[in-house]
Scaffold this motif. Structure first.
Motif, PDB file in Angstrom:
ATOM      1  N   GLU A  51       0.832  -1.202   0.000  1.00  0.00           N
ATOM      2  CA  GLU A  51       0.000   0.000   0.000  1.00  0.00           C
ATOM      3  C   GLU A  51       0.871   1.259   0.000  1.00  0.00           C
ATOM      4  OE1 GLU A  51      -2.524   1.418   3.649  1.00  0.00           O
ATOM      5  OE2 GLU A  51      -3.413  -0.368   2.755  1.00  0.00           O
ATOM      6  N   GLN A  52       1.846   1.314   0.878  1.00  0.00           N
ATOM      7  CA  GLN A  52       2.717   2.486   0.982  1.00  0.00           C
ATOM      8  C   GLN A  52       3.561   2.667  -0.274  1.00  0.00           C
ATOM      9  OE1 GLN A  52       4.932   1.833   4.573  1.00  0.00           O
ATOM     10  NE2 GLN A  52       3.133   1.984   5.876  1.00  0.00           N
ATOM     11  N   PHE A  53       4.067   1.563  -0.808  1.00  0.00           N
ATOM     12  CA  PHE A  53       4.889   1.638  -2.010  1.00  0.00           C
ATOM     13  C   PHE A  53       4.066   2.102  -3.204  1.00  0.00           C
ATOM     14  CE2 PHE A  53       7.385  -0.312  -5.508  1.00  0.00           C
ATOM     15  CZ  PHE A  53       8.565   0.381  -5.285  1.00  0.00           C
ATOM     16  N   ALA A  54       2.823   1.627  -3.305  1.00  0.00           N
ATOM     17  CA  ALA A  54       1.943   2.021  -4.405  1.00  0.00           C
ATOM     18  C   ALA A  54       1.646   3.521  -4.353  1.00  0.00           C
ATOM     19  CB  ALA A  54       0.647   1.227  -4.354  1.00  0.00           C
ATOM     20  N   ILE A  55       1.402   4.050  -3.178  1.00  0.00           N
ATOM     21  CA  ILE A  55       1.115   5.483  -3.041  1.00  0.00           C
ATOM     22  C   ILE A  55       2.328   6.307  -3.459  1.00  0.00           C
ATOM     23  CG2 ILE A  55       0.616   7.298  -1.359  1.00  0.00           C
ATOM     24  CD1 ILE A  55      -1.063   5.080   0.113  1.00  0.00           C
ATOM     25  N   LEU A  56       3.510   5.878  -3.074  1.00  0.00           N
ATOM     26  CA  LEU A  56       4.724   6.586  -3.503  1.00  0.00           C
ATOM     27  C   LEU A  56       4.893   6.535  -5.017  1.00  0.00           C
ATOM     28  CD1 LEU A  56       7.292   5.492  -0.764  1.00  0.00           C
ATOM     29  CD2 LEU A  56       6.303   7.760  -1.095  1.00  0.00           C
ATOM     30  N   GLN A  57       4.622   5.383  -5.627  1.00  0.00           N
ATOM     31  CA  GLN A  57       4.726   5.260  -7.082  1.00  0.00           C
ATOM     32  C   GLN A  57       3.723   6.170  -7.789  1.00  0.00           C
ATOM     33  OE1 GLN A  57       4.305   0.917  -7.435  1.00  0.00           O
ATOM     34  NE2 GLN A  57       6.207   0.979  -8.618  1.00  0.00           N
ATOM     35  N   ILE A  58       2.498   6.206  -7.286  1.00  0.00           N
ATOM     36  CA  ILE A  58       1.465   7.042  -7.915  1.00  0.00           C
ATOM     37  C   ILE A  58       1.825   8.516  -7.778  1.00  0.00           C
ATOM     38  CG2 ILE A  58      -0.958   7.731  -7.789  1.00  0.00           C
ATOM     39  CD1 ILE A  58      -1.523   4.804  -6.876  1.00  0.00           C
ATOM     40  N   ARG A  59       2.319   8.924  -6.634  1.00  0.00           N
ATOM     41  CA  ARG A  59       2.749  10.321  -6.448  1.00  0.00           C
ATOM     42  C   ARG A  59       3.866  10.675  -7.420  1.00  0.00           C
ATOM     43  NH1 ARG A  59       2.663  10.519   0.175  1.00  0.00           N
ATOM     44  NH2 ARG A  59       0.442  10.956   0.368  1.00  0.00           N
ATOM     45  N   GLU A  60       4.778   9.741  -7.637  1.00  0.00           N
ATOM     46  CA  GLU A  60       5.869   9.991  -8.584  1.00  0.00           C
ATOM     47  C   GLU A  60       5.333  10.128 -10.002  1.00  0.00           C
ATOM     48  OE1 GLU A  60      10.190   8.164  -9.882  1.00  0.00           O
ATOM     49  OE2 GLU A  60       8.760   6.868  -8.846  1.00  0.00           O
ATOM     50  N   LEU A  61       4.396   9.255 -10.382  1.00  0.00           N
ATOM     51  CA  LEU A  61       3.800   9.348 -11.718  1.00  0.00           C
ATOM     52  C   LEU A  61       3.095  10.682 -11.923  1.00  0.00           C
ATOM     53  CD1 LEU A  61       2.249   5.787 -12.198  1.00  0.00           C
ATOM     54  CD2 LEU A  61       4.141   6.794 -13.474  1.00  0.00           C
ATOM     55  N   GLU A 107     -11.352  -3.722  -2.250  1.00  0.00           N
ATOM     56  CA  GLU A 107     -12.802  -3.815  -2.401  1.00  0.00           C
ATOM     57  C   GLU A 107     -13.308  -2.706  -3.324  1.00  0.00           C
ATOM     58  OE1 GLU A 107     -14.112  -3.744   1.681  1.00  0.00           O
ATOM     59  OE2 GLU A 107     -12.724  -5.369   2.144  1.00  0.00           O
ATOM     60  N   ASP A 108     -12.677  -1.536  -3.247  1.00  0.00           N
ATOM     61  CA  ASP A 108     -13.046  -0.411  -4.102  1.00  0.00           C
ATOM     62  C   ASP A 108     -11.876   0.563  -4.143  1.00  0.00           C
ATOM     63  OD1 ASP A 108     -14.617   1.216  -5.731  1.00  0.00           O
ATOM     64  OD2 ASP A 108     -15.463   2.306  -4.032  1.00  0.00           O
ATOM     65  N   VAL A 109     -11.732   1.245  -5.251  1.00  0.00           N
ATOM     66  CA  VAL A 109     -10.712   2.290  -5.367  1.00  0.00           C
ATOM     67  C   VAL A 109     -11.185   3.300  -6.395  1.00  0.00           C
ATOM     68  CG1 VAL A 109      -9.342   1.057  -7.098  1.00  0.00           C
ATOM     69  CG2 VAL A 109      -8.254   2.789  -5.699  1.00  0.00           C
ATOM     70  N   TYR A 110     -10.969   4.578  -6.081  1.00  0.00           N
ATOM     71  CA  TYR A 110     -11.299   5.637  -7.030  1.00  0.00           C
ATOM     72  C   TYR A 110     -10.470   6.873  -6.705  1.00  0.00           C
ATOM     73  CZ  TYR A 110     -14.373   7.271  -3.255  1.00  0.00           C
ATOM     74  OH  TYR A 110     -14.864   7.683  -2.052  1.00  0.00           O
ATOM     75  N   PHE A 111     -10.474   7.806  -7.660  1.00  0.00           N
ATOM     76  CA  PHE A 111      -9.722   9.052  -7.511  1.00  0.00           C
ATOM     77  C   PHE A 111     -10.698  10.213  -7.454  1.00  0.00           C
ATOM     78  CE2 PHE A 111      -6.877   6.032  -9.469  1.00  0.00           C
ATOM     79  CZ  PHE A 111      -5.685   6.238  -8.789  1.00  0.00           C
ATOM     80  N   GLU A 112     -10.324  11.239  -6.687  1.00  0.00           N
ATOM     81  CA  GLU A 112     -11.124  12.462  -6.564  1.00  0.00           C
ATOM     82  C   GLU A 112     -10.234  13.660  -6.831  1.00  0.00           C
ATOM     83  OE1 GLU A 112     -12.514  12.496  -2.526  1.00  0.00           O
ATOM     84  OE2 GLU A 112     -14.300  11.340  -3.021  1.00  0.00           O
ATOM     85  N   GLN A 116      -8.092  21.600  -6.923  1.00  0.00           N
ATOM     86  CA  GLN A 116      -6.851  21.390  -7.674  1.00  0.00           C
ATOM     87  C   GLN A 116      -5.918  20.361  -7.019  1.00  0.00           C
ATOM     88  OE1 GLN A 116      -6.506  22.730 -10.693  1.00  0.00           O
ATOM     89  NE2 GLN A 116      -8.517  23.649 -10.401  1.00  0.00           N
ATOM     90  N   LYS A 117      -6.434  19.547  -6.135  1.00  0.00           N
ATOM     91  CA  LYS A 117      -5.646  18.490  -5.502  1.00  0.00           C
ATOM     92  C   LYS A 117      -6.249  17.139  -5.867  1.00  0.00           C
ATOM     93  CE  LYS A 117      -4.232  21.341  -1.658  1.00  0.00           C
ATOM     94  NZ  LYS A 117      -4.286  21.573  -0.220  1.00  0.00           N
ATOM     95  N   LEU A 118      -5.379  16.153  -6.054  1.00  0.00           N
ATOM     96  CA  LEU A 118      -5.811  14.811  -6.415  1.00  0.00           C
ATOM     97  C   LEU A 118      -5.723  13.894  -5.198  1.00  0.00           C
ATOM     98  CD1 LEU A 118      -3.861  14.521  -9.766  1.00  0.00           C
ATOM     99  CD2 LEU A 118      -6.300  14.930  -9.495  1.00  0.00           C
ATOM    100  N   TYR A 119      -6.740  13.048  -5.047  1.00  0.00           N
ATOM    101  CA  TYR A 119      -6.793  12.135  -3.912  1.00  0.00           C
ATOM    102  C   TYR A 119      -7.057  10.716  -4.391  1.00  0.00           C
ATOM    103  CZ  TYR A 119      -7.240  16.313  -1.041  1.00  0.00           C
ATOM    104  OH  TYR A 119      -7.019  17.528  -0.439  1.00  0.00           O
ATOM    105  N   LEU A 120      -6.419   9.770  -3.738  1.00  0.00           N
ATOM    106  CA  LEU A 120      -6.675   8.354  -3.946  1.00  0.00           C
ATOM    107  C   LEU A 120      -7.507   7.872  -2.764  1.00  0.00           C
ATOM    108  CD1 LEU A 120      -6.163   5.472  -5.111  1.00  0.00           C
ATOM    109  CD2 LEU A 120      -4.075   5.441  -3.753  1.00  0.00           C
ATOM    110  N   VAL A 121      -8.646   7.237  -3.043  1.00  0.00           N
ATOM    111  CA  VAL A 121      -9.521   6.700  -2.002  1.00  0.00           C
ATOM    112  C   VAL A 121      -9.712   5.214  -2.295  1.00  0.00           C
ATOM    113  CG1 VAL A 121     -11.770   6.864  -0.874  1.00  0.00           C
ATOM    114  CG2 VAL A 121     -10.736   8.911  -1.875  1.00  0.00           C
ATOM    115  N   LYS A 129      -9.474   4.332   3.159  1.00  0.00           N
ATOM    116  CA  LYS A 129      -8.349   5.244   3.394  1.00  0.00           C
ATOM    117  C   LYS A 129      -8.280   6.246   2.254  1.00  0.00           C
ATOM    118  CE  LYS A 129      -5.670   1.730   5.806  1.00  0.00           C
ATOM    119  NZ  LYS A 129      -4.400   1.010   5.852  1.00  0.00           N
ATOM    120  N   THR A 130      -7.855   7.462   2.582  1.00  0.00           N
ATOM    121  CA  THR A 130      -7.721   8.529   1.596  1.00  0.00           C
ATOM    122  C   THR A 130      -6.313   9.104   1.684  1.00  0.00           C
ATOM    123  OG1 THR A 130     -10.053   9.077   1.846  1.00  0.00           O
ATOM    124  CG2 THR A 130      -8.649  10.739   0.808  1.00  0.00           C
TER     125      THR A 130
END
Length: 134
Positions: A51-61, A107-112, A116-121, A129-130
């Motif tokens: 989970e933590q590694f994925a969030i870091l990868q997405i932030r980098e992208l 179970e579910d994942v989406y972006f908001e 002007q800020k992007l969130y992963l939920v 978690k957000t």
């Protein structure tokens, strides 16, 4: 008379051994109970490294892309004239084109996009978690 004194000494010595053994057993049992409590707490607080590694990868992208936005709860990234989409597919967060898997067993994942800020939920193990990703 000598036999009676020897008998008393043996009986007294056995009683002392018994008391020392009981004290030692009580101390060992107390230490084991403390260790068990620590182990139970350690098992309950288990970080999810994927989970933590994925969030870091997405932030980098997001930071490396020319433009990032949310479309239909999917994250759309533009880099070098190409479009990449992060979306929920078969209980996984994947990047297309291709099929790079960032997270599993969701179970579910989406972006908001808010202010002007992007969130992963995402929801995993019935916990939502957000995280801010951009």
């Amino acid at each position: 008379m000598i036999n009676e004194q020897n008998k008393r000494i043996k009986n007294g010595f056995t009683l002392v051994e018994l008391l020392l053994g009981m004290i030692l057993a009580t101390i060992i049992a107390s230490i084991c109970m403390l260790q068990a409590g620590v182990l139970v707490k350690g098992i309950q607080v288990k970080p999810d490294h994927q989970e933590q590694f994925a969030i870091l990868q997405i932030r980098e992208l997001v930071s490396l892309s020319a433009h990032a936005s949310v479309r239909d709860h999917d994250l759309v990234l533009y880099e070098n004239g190409e479009e990449e989409i992060l979306e929920f597919d078969q209980n996984r967060l994947v990047k297309r084109p291709g099929y790079e898997i960032f997270m599993e067993n969701l179970e579910d994942v989406y972006f908001e996009q808010k202010d002007q800020k992007l969130y992963l939920v995402f929801t995993k193990n019935k916990r939502t978690k957000t995280f801010q990703i951009g």
